[in-house]
Design a protein around this motif. Structure first.
Motif, PDB file in Angstrom:
ATOM      1  N   GLU A   1       0.773  -1.285  -0.017  1.00  0.00           N
ATOM      2  CA  GLU A   1       0.067  -0.020   0.031  1.00  0.00           C
ATOM      3  C   GLU A   1       0.944   1.338  -0.039  1.00  0.00           C
ATOM      4  O   GLU A   1       0.760   2.388  -0.664  1.00  0.00           O
ATOM      5  CB  GLU A   1      -0.878  -0.187   1.237  1.00  0.00           C
TER       6      GLU A   1
ATOM      7  N   SER B   1      -4.382  -0.573  -7.158  1.00  0.00           N
ATOM      8  CA  SER B   1      -4.737   0.502  -8.203  1.00  0.00           C
ATOM      9  C   SER B   1      -3.869   0.734  -9.265  1.00  0.00           C
ATOM     10  O   SER B   1      -4.251   1.448 -10.495  1.00  0.00           O
ATOM     11  CB  SER B   1      -4.581   1.965  -7.232  1.00  0.00           C
ATOM     12  N   ASP B   2      -2.745   0.029  -9.347  1.00  0.00           N
ATOM     13  CA  ASP B   2      -1.735  -0.130 -10.600  1.00  0.00           C
ATOM     14  C   ASP B   2      -2.632  -0.330 -11.910  1.00  0.00           C
ATOM     15  O   ASP B   2      -2.085   0.166 -13.104  1.00  0.00           O
ATOM     16  CB  ASP B   2      -0.526  -0.620 -10.304  1.00  0.00           C
TER      17      ASP B   2
ATOM     18  N   ILE C   1      -5.568  -0.359 -12.532  1.00  0.00           N
ATOM     19  CA  ILE C   1      -6.423   0.488 -12.963  1.00  0.00           C
ATOM     20  C   ILE C   1      -5.970   1.833 -13.710  1.00  0.00           C
ATOM     21  O   ILE C   1      -6.395   2.252 -14.810  1.00  0.00           O
ATOM     22  CB  ILE C   1      -7.605   1.044 -11.939  1.00  0.00           C
ATOM     23  N   THR C   2      -4.855   2.104 -12.894  1.00  0.00           N
ATOM     24  CA  THR C   2      -4.119   3.319 -13.651  1.00  0.00           C
ATOM     25  C   THR C   2      -3.407   3.212 -15.228  1.00  0.00           C
ATOM     26  O   THR C   2      -3.517   3.964 -15.904  1.00  0.00           O
ATOM     27  CB  THR C   2      -2.823   3.885 -12.589  1.00  0.00           C
TER      28      THR C   2
END
Length: 630
Positions: free
Chosen positions: A212, A333-334, A336-337
């Motif tokens: 995180e 989140s990577d 999605i990014t």
């Protein structure tokens, strides 16, 4: 005639060749077409530079990387070896003079991009040269299955007609089996001698951790290994911000990206090379021609777009043979990014056509005209004018460049750099006294938060849009602030140049290359899926995963990657549990503090904690700290 080893010692001061350099050099000296697959750091340039110096005549080196060509030419010239490069932005008269030097001036190396071979008159001049070797660097670009395919590379095979007895040497650091076979066929190599250096790096530990807080783990890694390190990030803004964050944590850090001036790049590079800065924070613009043997750690804080680039960047660690670490940090989140920043900005045929037509209109090029015309170009201004996504537009223009339709200088730099020279409270006071300027000043401060500490490249078009003021007003205010010594202001005339290589034909031009666009988009998505598989696969040695991708099969685990270490710690959970209990006897600790103290992987710590909780030996407090149950 001197021997290859004597040339190596004379000019490079090395006592021995690396495998398979000597074999490749001898193959070339024997007049054989040759293919060499040598992972990054293997010394590919030696393989054509040494034999070329041993033979009469000039070596033609074909490379798509302008920065690398310039770097190698400068390196050769410092050694007293005559070399020149035909890069972009050179006028026809200059090219004629340079080719005259090659023909009559006893030059040993002529570097050029594959796009130059599309000029018939340049080809005619090259045919007159006493060519002793034709070296093709980054040869994977020849193959449609390569990660950086350029149709202009297909023109190289024409040189076979003009130099049938001259050996061809194709070199690459990253090519799968399909790419190897395709490029040999496309280059029409005649029964080539093929040399491989294994992609296995015995001393390099490949680590993948999902976390995180990436900065916190990066801090731990750098503290544990206080040696020269590289951290790769996704963009220029992240370079500056992360370098500042690391300095605030007590590390010596500098940064490198394509938008820095030559002087800034050189200064920052020297700080790192001379080990006055432990950490180099960089975009993928950093690395070409860099040979620092004692790099201990290469960290990636963002997902790479393909495993070829990742392998090359990671491979800059441990070239001295000592244990080194290639660490890739991921977070949920990577994924999605990367879809938003990469997949969603791949241009399709319709968008490519729109960009090309607007580009021609922007420069007022009439249908059927524009050949060899060169224009100053500002990408941000162009995108604001036509309301286009900047990254998607850059990708489209880069594609047109790689197809040879245009030539775009790759050295982007914003037109204006600004740094505030007075304290923030004084800037606030200025705005209160000059309310008409407030919207523009606030837009600058909100868009570029580091503008007090460093000279930041700013985009006047963007500031104009955010402040709802005309761009002329923005520029006038910047000059006024500079005169009042409120800011340092440095203006440039443009950020790149574009040269049109063929006449404007709108859809006819785009239709001809659209099949390559579709194929490349599909290939990029496929390669990204390989990256995701590499990061998410939990049951295979990371080194074996990379070897398999490049066509090497291995039954042996490396023993040092994140997977192999997790297997070792899983085999001794009792030991970890006992160590945790020993620490908790003295104080309450959270999982992060336990991991930092015990130096076990996060997964192993969590696994042991879960078992201790299930066995009712420990409890978790409201503060998320663990303690022994009384």
């Amino acid at each position: 005639m001197p021997k290859p080893i004597e040339i190596l010692q004379k000019y490079w001061n090395h006592k021995t060749f690396r495998s398979p350099q000597e074999e490749i050099i001898q193959s070339v000296l024997d007049g054989k077409d040759t293919f060499g697959l040598m992972p990054t750091g293997g010394g590919k340039s030696i393989c054509f530079q040494v034999p070329a110096l041993l033979m009469e005549g000039i070596c033609i080196v074909i490379s798509p990387l302008v920065a690398l060509m310039k770097d190698q030419v400068q390196g050769l010239q410092k050694k007293g070896i005559k070399a020149i490069a035909l890069t972009g932005g050179i006028s026809t008269n200059e090219i004629i003079n340079l080719l005259d030097n090659c023909e009559f001036g006893d030059y040993k190396f002529l570097y050029l991009s594959p796009e130059r071979l599309q000029n018939d008159w340049i080809l005619e001049r090259i045919k007159k040269l006493p060519v002793n070797l034709i070296a093709i660097d980054e040869a994977h670009c020849v193959s449609q299955w390569g990660h950086d395919f350029r149709p202009s590379y297909l023109k190289i095979a024409q040189l076979k007609e003009y130099f049938p007895k001259t050996p061809f040497l194709a070199l690459t650091a990253s090519a799968t089996k399909a790419v190897q076979e395709d490029l040999i066929q496309q280059l029409q190599l005649n029964q080539p001698n093929i040399y491989f250096k294994s992609f296995r790096r015995e001393n390099l530990a490949y680590m993948v951790y999902e976390v995180e807080d990436k900065l916190h783990l990066a801090q731990q890694i750098l503290e544990k290994n206080p040696a020269p390190s590289i951290i790769y990030v996704v963009n220029r803004k992240s370079c500056w911000e992360l370098a500042n964050q690391l300095r605030s944590l007590g590390f010596t850090a500098t940064y490198y990206h394509g938008g820095l001036s030559y002087k800034e790049k050189e200064t920052n590079m020297n700080l790192w090379m001379d080990e006055k800065a432990q950490v180099m924070v960089a975009t993928n613009a950093f690395g070409m021609g860099i040979d620092k043997a004692n790099v201990k750690t290469v960290l990636h804080l963002n997902l790479p777009l393909n495993l070829e680039n990742y392998y090359q960047e990671a491979g800059r660690a441990g070239r001295n043979g000592d244990r080194a670490y290639a660490v890739l940090l991921t977070s949920p989140s990577d994924y999605i990014t990367i879809r938003a920043q990469f997949i969603n900005v791949l241009p399709d045929k319709a968008f490519l056509n729109t960009v090309f037509v607007k580009l021609c209109n922007f420069f007022q090029i009439a249908y059927g005209e524009g050949v060899d015309e060169q224009y100053n170009f500002n990408l941000n201004f162009f995108c604001v004018k036509y309301n286009l996504n900047t990254i998607k537009t850059f990708n489209a223009i880069q594609f047109l460049d790689r197809q040879g339709i245009i030539t775009m200088s790759q050295e982007f730099s914003e037109r204006i750099k600004v740094q505030f020279t007075i304290a923030s409270k004084e800037v606030i006071r200025y705005m209160s006294l000059n309310p008409n300027d407030e919207e523009i000043v606030l837009a600058i401060l909100r868009t570029y938060p580091g503008i007090y500490e460093n000279a930041i490249a700013i985009n006047p078009s963007l500031i104009s849009k955010k402040s709802n003021r005309k761009e002329d007003e923005v520029l006038i205010l910047l000059k006024k602030l500079n005169e009042k010594l409120i800011i340092d202001y440095n203006a440039k005339t443009n950020d790149t140049t574009i040269t049109f290589n063929e006449p404007r034909e709108d859809e006819r031009t785009i239709n001809r290359v659209s099949k390559y666009l579709v194929a490349q988009n599909e290939l990029k998505v496929k390669k990204l899926k390989s990256v995701l598989y590499y990061t998410q696969e939990k049951d295979t040695c990371k080194s074996r995963l990379l070897l398999r991708y490049f066509g090497e099969n291995s039954d042996a685990n490396c023993g040092i990657c994140s997977y192999c270490l997790s297997q070792k710690t899983k085999s001794k959970p009792q030991n970890i549990s006992e160590e945790i209990l020993s620490l908790l006897e003295n104080q309450e600790l959270n999982s992060r503090e336990l991991q930092k103290t015990l130096q076990y992987p996060k997964d192993a710590i969590i696994f042991a904690l879960q078992k201790l909780l299930e066995e009712d030996i420990i409890i978790i407090q409201a503060s998320n700290r663990y303690s022994i149950k009384k």
